[in-house]
Design an enzyme around this catalytic site. Structure first.
Site, PDB file in Angstrom:
ATOM      1  N   THR A  74      54.481   6.604 -15.950  1.00  0.00           N
ATOM      2  CA  THR A  74      53.873   7.853 -15.475  1.00  0.00           C
ATOM      3  C   THR A  74      53.118   8.539 -16.604  1.00  0.00           C
ATOM      4  OG1 THR A  74      55.720   8.082 -13.926  1.00  0.00           O
ATOM      5  CG2 THR A  74      54.326  10.008 -14.237  1.00  0.00           C
ATOM      6  N   ARG A 200      55.670   4.249  -7.565  1.00  0.00           N
ATOM      7  CA  ARG A 200      56.502   3.414  -8.445  1.00  0.00           C
ATOM      8  C   ARG A 200      56.243   1.941  -8.191  1.00  0.00           C
ATOM      9  NH1 ARG A 200      57.818   1.709 -12.395  1.00  0.00           N
ATOM     10  NH2 ARG A 200      59.892   1.271 -13.198  1.00  0.00           N
TER      11      ARG A 200
END
Length: 380
Positions: A74, A200
């Site tokens: 991220t 994800r």
């Protein structure tokens, strides 16, 4: 063999193979046009190689490391948001099915665990639970599926399971998708930048991005964080300017994806020790991101750090005004204690990788450190 390699390189550059009389840097015995061309090509190649060496030296190389699920990918995506090209329409289309998959598989995990923990008797939306468990993981989320997810996310039986999420494997940030389900289930849904940051996909291998920041070339590398990925890391990165190590503050009560008996925080501390004391990184700046501070802030209101066997010596009291800060300092001290080099400074920051503003502020404070280090290496 060096002359042979040069001749091959020269042929690749010019399409010309030098005569046996011509070698790099030597006086040519013949004044023929052929030999003069070889000498000129040789000088041009040497000049190009020197220029490329200078460019590579001036480039800032950043390596992102951390245990699996720490949020380092991220951080990597945030750098793209802050300094790279904006998401194209094609990329948004590619991320959309990932969001669908993350949302459905996570809710299916919650439903499965609700049954295994014995909370299915408390479930009000029993039909919706059974319906969702029968879905294919790759479904697009339509209105019917979206309504089922929305009902289950507010169902008392499912919420009791969510409170015990540290006991099974689920990505905590998926609650963002659950809360945004009305938008996601629309027919014209296309993933947003924030959706992309929270999407994800487990990193495998090495991913590279390039940016120009304040006129300086940056290269950032993201590598797989799970244990079986780590052997692919080390030998590739003996010349990085800085290592940014990412650890998740909120995972002090969770176990590893690949080993249910191992605590995620202690695993991160051990891995940091391995990286920090590795000779390959002894000249690299070491920056520690204690990530997921937003999830940590929520968790420390109800889950006592000292209740975890590995952190039984933590003396904070749940509910105290300074509990949040005391916990961060406790974990930071554990990481810093792994550093065996007294002369090495570890730069640390508490971060929320899904918050673009926070990452921008943190990275700007790190940038000066990184740039100074790079200039030192260039002898400036």
């Amino acid at each position: 063999s060096g002359s042979f390699q040069f001749n091959i390189a020269l042929f690749a550059l010019t399409g010309f193979i030098p005569s046996k009389h011509g070698t790099m840097g030597a006086c040519l015995s013949s004044g023929s046009a052929e030999d003069r061309a070889a000498a000129k090509a040789s000088k041009e190649l040497e000049k190009a190689m020197n220029k490329q060496f200078e460019v590579d030296n001036a480039k800032v190389k950043l390596l992102l490391l951390g245990a699996g699920e720490s949020g380092k990918s991220t951080v990597f995506k945030q750098m793209r948001v802050l300094f790279g090209a904006p998401l194209s329409d094609d990329e948004k289309q590619q991320i959309t099915p990932v969001v669908y998959n993350n949302t459905i598989t996570s809710m299916k995990i919650l439903c499965t665990e609700t049954k295994s923990m014995g909370y299915d008797g408390d479930v009000v939306a029993k039909e919706k639970l059974d319906f969702l468990l029968g879905l294919d993981d790759q479904c697009e989320i339509n209105e019917e599926i979206g309504v089922a997810i929305k009902e289950l996310w507010t169902d008392p039986g499912v919420l009791q399971t969510w409170k015990r999420r540290a006991e099974f494997q689920i990505v905590e940030s998926v609650k963002y998708y659950f809360n945004e389900i009305e938008r996601i289930m629309k027919d014209d849904y296309v993933a947003t930048q924030q959706d992309m940051l929270l999407a994800r996909v487990r990193t495998s291998g090495i991913v590279t991005e390039k940016y120009v920041i304040d006129g300086v070339d940056f290269e950032m590398y993201d590598v797989g964080g799970q244990r079986n990925e780590r052997k692919k890391w080390i030998h590739c990165f003996d010349d990085v300017t800085a290592v940014i190590f990412v650890a998740a503050l909120s995972e002090y009560d969770q176990s590893l994806f690949e080993d249910a008996t191992a605590n995620r925080m202690t695993e991160a501390v051990d891995l940091f020790g391995e990286i920090c004391n590795n000779k390959i990184f002894e000249t690299s700046s070491m920056i520690l991101f204690l990530n997921k501070k937003d999830l940590y802030e929520e968790k420390v209101k109800v889950v006592h750090i000292g209740d975890q066997p590995a952190f039984a010596n933590f003396d904070g009291k749940l509910g105290d005004d300074d509990y949040y800060d005391k916990g961060i300092q406790y974990f930071l001290d554990m990481f810093l204690a792994e550093n065996n080099n007294e002369e090495r400074q570890i730069y640390s920051h508490a971060t929320c990788a899904t918050d673009s503003k926070n990452v921008e502020i943190v990275f700007n404070s790190c940038k000066d450190i990184i740039m100074r280090k790079n200039m030192e290496e260039m002898g400036m």
